[in-house]
Design a protein around this motif. Structure first.
Motif, PDB file in Angstrom:
ATOM      1  N   GLY A 174      29.260  40.641  45.972  1.00 50.49           N
ATOM      2  CA  GLY A 174      29.113  42.046  45.220  1.00 50.49           C
ATOM      3  C   GLY A 174      30.632  42.347  44.687  1.00 50.49           C
ATOM      4  N   MET A 175      31.569  42.527  45.732  1.00 49.14           N
ATOM      5  CA  MET A 175      32.865  42.951  45.193  1.00 49.14           C
ATOM      6  C   MET A 175      33.679  41.912  44.324  1.00 49.14           C
ATOM      7  SD  MET A 175      34.097  43.755  49.198  1.00 49.14           S
ATOM      8  CE  MET A 175      35.946  44.628  48.821  1.00 49.14           C
ATOM      9  N   LEU A 176      33.441  40.766  44.496  1.00 53.72           N
ATOM     10  CA  LEU A 176      33.934  39.761  43.557  1.00 53.72           C
ATOM     11  C   LEU A 176      33.367  39.989  42.156  1.00 53.72           C
ATOM     12  CD1 LEU A 176      34.283  36.628  46.001  1.00 53.72           C
ATOM     13  CD2 LEU A 176      36.039  37.994  45.104  1.00 53.72           C
ATOM     14  N   ALA A 177      32.205  40.279  42.232  1.00 48.53           N
ATOM     15  CA  ALA A 177      31.318  40.344  40.876  1.00 48.53           C
ATOM     16  C   ALA A 177      31.858  41.696  40.262  1.00 48.53           C
ATOM     17  CB  ALA A 177      29.794  40.421  41.087  1.00 48.53           C
ATOM     18  N   PHE A 178      32.334  42.622  40.887  1.00 41.65           N
ATOM     19  CA  PHE A 178      33.098  43.642  40.262  1.00 41.65           C
ATOM     20  C   PHE A 178      34.259  43.384  39.510  1.00 41.65           C
ATOM     21  CE2 PHE A 178      35.745  47.270  39.861  1.00 41.65           C
ATOM     22  CZ  PHE A 178      35.131  48.338  39.351  1.00 41.65           C
ATOM     23  N   TRP A 179      35.084  42.628  40.433  1.00 42.60           N
ATOM     24  CA  TRP A 179      36.553  42.247  39.830  1.00 42.60           C
ATOM     25  C   TRP A 179      36.680  41.396  38.876  1.00 42.60           C
ATOM     26  CZ3 TRP A 179      37.605  42.175  45.671  1.00 42.60           C
ATOM     27  CH2 TRP A 179      38.203  43.550  46.235  1.00 42.60           C
ATOM     28  N   LEU A 180      35.366  40.467  38.430  1.00 40.81           N
ATOM     29  CA  LEU A 180      35.447  39.573  37.587  1.00 40.81           C
ATOM     30  C   LEU A 180      35.677  40.145  36.234  1.00 40.81           C
ATOM     31  CD1 LEU A 180      32.406  37.083  38.500  1.00 40.81           C
ATOM     32  CD2 LEU A 180      34.936  36.511  38.383  1.00 40.81           C
ATOM     33  N   ASP A 181      35.140  41.217  36.154  1.00 37.90           N
ATOM     34  CA  ASP A 181      35.456  42.057  34.741  1.00 37.90           C
ATOM     35  C   ASP A 181      36.590  42.438  34.464  1.00 37.90           C
ATOM     36  OD1 ASP A 181      33.697  42.943  32.466  1.00 37.90           O
ATOM     37  OD2 ASP A 181      34.373  44.874  33.129  1.00 37.90           O
ATOM     38  N   ARG A 182      37.582  42.367  35.439  1.00 31.28           N
ATOM     39  CA  ARG A 182      39.034  42.661  35.145  1.00 31.28           C
ATOM     40  C   ARG A 182      39.739  41.555  34.484  1.00 31.28           C
ATOM     41  NH1 ARG A 182      36.508  46.290  35.815  1.00 31.28           N
ATOM     42  NH2 ARG A 182      36.736  48.402  36.886  1.00 31.28           N
ATOM     43  N   ILE A 183      38.975  40.318  34.631  1.00 30.78           N
ATOM     44  CA  ILE A 183      39.936  38.845  34.168  1.00 30.78           C
ATOM     45  C   ILE A 183      39.826  39.001  32.543  1.00 30.78           C
ATOM     46  CG2 ILE A 183      39.724  36.398  33.892  1.00 30.78           C
ATOM     47  CD1 ILE A 183      38.221  36.715  36.842  1.00 30.78           C
ATOM     48  N   PRO A 184      40.855  38.978  31.986  1.00 30.69           N
ATOM     49  CA  PRO A 184      40.962  39.024  30.440  1.00 30.69           C
ATOM     50  C   PRO A 184      40.545  37.687  29.795  1.00 30.69           C
ATOM     51  CG  PRO A 184      43.196  38.863  31.231  1.00 30.69           C
ATOM     52  CD  PRO A 184      42.290  39.006  32.566  1.00 30.69           C
ATOM     53  N   GLY A 185      39.995  37.721  28.628  1.00 29.04           N
ATOM     54  CA  GLY A 185      39.722  36.643  28.004  1.00 29.04           C
ATOM     55  C   GLY A 185      38.147  35.770  28.503  1.00 29.04           C
ATOM     56  N   ASP A 186      37.251  35.772  27.574  1.00 31.73           N
ATOM     57  CA  ASP A 186      36.108  34.912  27.894  1.00 31.73           C
ATOM     58  C   ASP A 186      36.012  33.643  28.714  1.00 31.73           C
ATOM     59  OD1 ASP A 186      34.674  37.217  27.043  1.00 31.73           O
ATOM     60  OD2 ASP A 186      34.131  36.387  24.979  1.00 31.73           O
ATOM     61  N   ALA A 187      37.238  32.971  28.315  1.00 29.89           N
ATOM     62  CA  ALA A 187      37.212  31.450  28.856  1.00 29.89           C
ATOM     63  C   ALA A 187      37.374  31.930  30.352  1.00 29.89           C
ATOM     64  CB  ALA A 187      38.158  30.762  28.182  1.00 29.89           C
ATOM     65  N   ARG A 188      38.455  32.444  30.636  1.00 34.23           N
ATOM     66  CA  ARG A 188      39.015  32.443  32.241  1.00 34.23           C
ATOM     67  C   ARG A 188      37.826  33.277  32.712  1.00 34.23           C
ATOM     68  NH1 ARG A 188      44.850  35.319  31.658  1.00 34.23           N
ATOM     69  NH2 ARG A 188      44.815  34.679  34.046  1.00 34.23           N
ATOM     70  N   TRP A 189      37.120  34.337  32.430  1.00 34.66           N
ATOM     71  CA  TRP A 189      36.189  34.821  33.106  1.00 34.66           C
ATOM     72  C   TRP A 189      35.070  33.854  33.150  1.00 34.66           C
ATOM     73  CZ3 TRP A 189      31.099  35.596  31.746  1.00 34.66           C
ATOM     74  CH2 TRP A 189      30.180  36.576  32.366  1.00 34.66           C
ATOM     75  N   THR A 190      34.635  32.951  32.341  1.00 35.18           N
ATOM     76  CA  THR A 190      33.723  32.198  32.596  1.00 35.18           C
ATOM     77  C   THR A 190      34.069  31.075  33.815  1.00 35.18           C
ATOM     78  OG1 THR A 190      32.948  32.305  30.399  1.00 35.18           O
ATOM     79  CG2 THR A 190      32.030  30.303  31.323  1.00 35.18           C
ATOM     80  N   ILE A 191      35.211  30.795  33.775  1.00 33.01           N
ATOM     81  CA  ILE A 191      35.814  29.814  34.681  1.00 33.01           C
ATOM     82  C   ILE A 191      35.795  30.518  36.197  1.00 33.01           C
ATOM     83  CG2 ILE A 191      37.826  28.642  35.779  1.00 33.01           C
ATOM     84  CD1 ILE A 191      38.679  28.008  32.983  1.00 33.01           C
ATOM     85  N   ALA A 192      35.871  31.938  36.139  1.00 29.92           N
ATOM     86  CA  ALA A 192      35.777  32.432  37.423  1.00 29.92           C
ATOM     87  C   ALA A 192      34.582  32.672  38.037  1.00 29.92           C
ATOM     88  CB  ALA A 192      36.756  33.759  37.409  1.00 29.92           C
ATOM     89  N   LEU A 193      33.529  33.042  36.839  1.00 35.32           N
ATOM     90  CA  LEU A 193      32.086  33.165  37.359  1.00 35.32           C
ATOM     91  C   LEU A 193      31.660  31.855  37.792  1.00 35.32           C
ATOM     92  CD1 LEU A 193      29.694  35.098  37.165  1.00 35.32           C
ATOM     93  CD2 LEU A 193      29.115  34.169  35.003  1.00 35.32           C
TER      94      LEU A 193
END
Length: 369
Positions: free
Chosen positions: A216-235
């Motif tokens: 849950g903590m990591l799910a919240f911080w994912l939104d702080r990643i700029p750019g859809d591509a980097r966010w998708t990789i992190a997810l």
């Protein structure tokens, strides 16, 4: 975040249903009408607690370190005290009700679900959220979660403070410190999913549950990643860690937690937390989510009381049992509304918390007398 309220409301109904179908003689009679539903709720309804664990981690990250570094508005001890008070105030009030209800029905309702008369040390252990660590019988079903929630919050705070200390020691920028914190939490999540969560003897400690909470903590911080591509990789990385843990050892509870965490991350990215689907934005459901913690705390003594009263009336049909179960849910929601209004929604204070602890000890003394 109305979507979170809706999720908590639904999850809490499953928890109430689980306990309703698991304890007392009522589900035995009602099972004749809906055996699969009663059996499923009694066995698997507890999985809804994973929703609470993931959401609690999500909100802890938002409260402690929304940008990946410790929020500087409060000191650590103040944060710990505030979390304890927010959890303990309604919890202690509900424990008073549990002790008194159990004492009232114990002489004429001999059932294994009714807790034994408490001793002073047991009451103190409950007041300090140490009952499971010290090996005392629970005064109410589900109170283990309150103690675990407090442990998890303290552990999350320690991780955030460790990242802050390393940032100062290594002279890192705020952006790198945020990544460091996420990696520390990810490492702890992996340790839990691949090791701690496989050891049943650890289920009284935060290490057993930090996998779900940390997701849950990591799910919240994912939104702080700029750019859809980097966010998708992190997810995808987060999903891969969870999937690997399930391949290592399949656990339905972890599968539920992973699904909830991924859905939360997606909902936050798409802006659904503040604007959920119309089906989930109904006022009754959002209201239920708002009182879900009080309902979680108070429903079990109400269930026991209704079971005891109906059992006292003598032989009856399965329909009477089913209607009594529905009445128990309605009464529990009413009691939760009162608990939320008069205790949970009040500002945290030492005076009220200590007063409620004293009230719990007095209830125990009254029962013993």
């Amino acid at each position: 975040m109305p979507l979170l309220d809706a999720a908590k409301g639904i999850a809490c109904l499953f928890i109430v249903g689980h306990h309703l179908c698991r304890y007392g003689p009522l589900p035995e009679g009602a099972a004749a009408l809906a055996p699969r539903l009663v059996g499923w709720l009694g066995q698997d309804g507890r999985l809804a607690v994973q929703v609470f664990l993931v959401i609690a981690g999500f909100l802890a990250a938002a409260s402690l370190a929304p940008e990946g570094v410790l929020r500087a508005n409060q000191g650590p001890w103040q944060r710990v005290w505030q979390r304890y008070a927010r959890l303990a105030m309604p919890y202690l009030a509900a424990m008073c009700v549990s002790v008194l209800v159990a004492a009232a029905i114990r002489p004429w309702f001999a059932h294994e679900a009714v807790p034994a008369a408490p001793v002073l040390a047991q009451l103190l252990a409950h007041g300090l959220l140490l009952q499971d660590l010290l090996g005392y019988e629970a005064l109410s079903t589900g109170v283990w979660y309150v103690a675990i929630d407090f442990q998890l919050f303290v552990l999350a705070l320690v991780m955030v403070m460790l990242a802050e200390w390393l940032q100062r020691r290594w002279q890192l920028s705020a952006a790198r410190a945020a990544w460091l914190l996420a990696l520390l939490v990810l490492a702890l999540v992996a340790a839990s999913l691949f090791a701690f969560n496989l050891q049943a003897e650890l289920d009284t400690t935060a290490f057993y549950f930090i996998g779900s909470y940390g997701l849950g903590m990591l799910a919240f911080w994912l939104d702080r990643i700029p750019g859809d591509a980097r966010w998708t990789i992190a997810l995808a990385l987060l999903a891969a860690v969870g999937a690997a843990a399930l391949l290592w050892d399949w656990r339905i509870r972890i599968a539920v937690a992973l699904a909830v965490a991924l859905l939360l991350a997606l909902a936050q990215r798409r802006g659904w937390l503040g604007a959920p689907p119309a089906l989930l934005e109904s006022r009754p459901l959002l209201w239920l989510g708002g009182i879900s913690y009080s309902l979680f705390l108070i429903h079990f003594p109400i269930i026991l009381l209704v079971n005891a009263v109906v059992a006292r009336l003598g032989p009856h049909s399965p329909w009477v049992d089913a209607l009594a179960m529905a009445a128990a849910v309605a009464l529990a929601i009413g009691a939760a509304a009162l608990l939320h209004r008069w205790v949970e929604s009040r500002p945290a204070s030492w005076r009220l918390t200590l007063g409620l602890l004293a009230a719990l000890l007095m209830c125990g003394a009254l029962v013993a007398a």
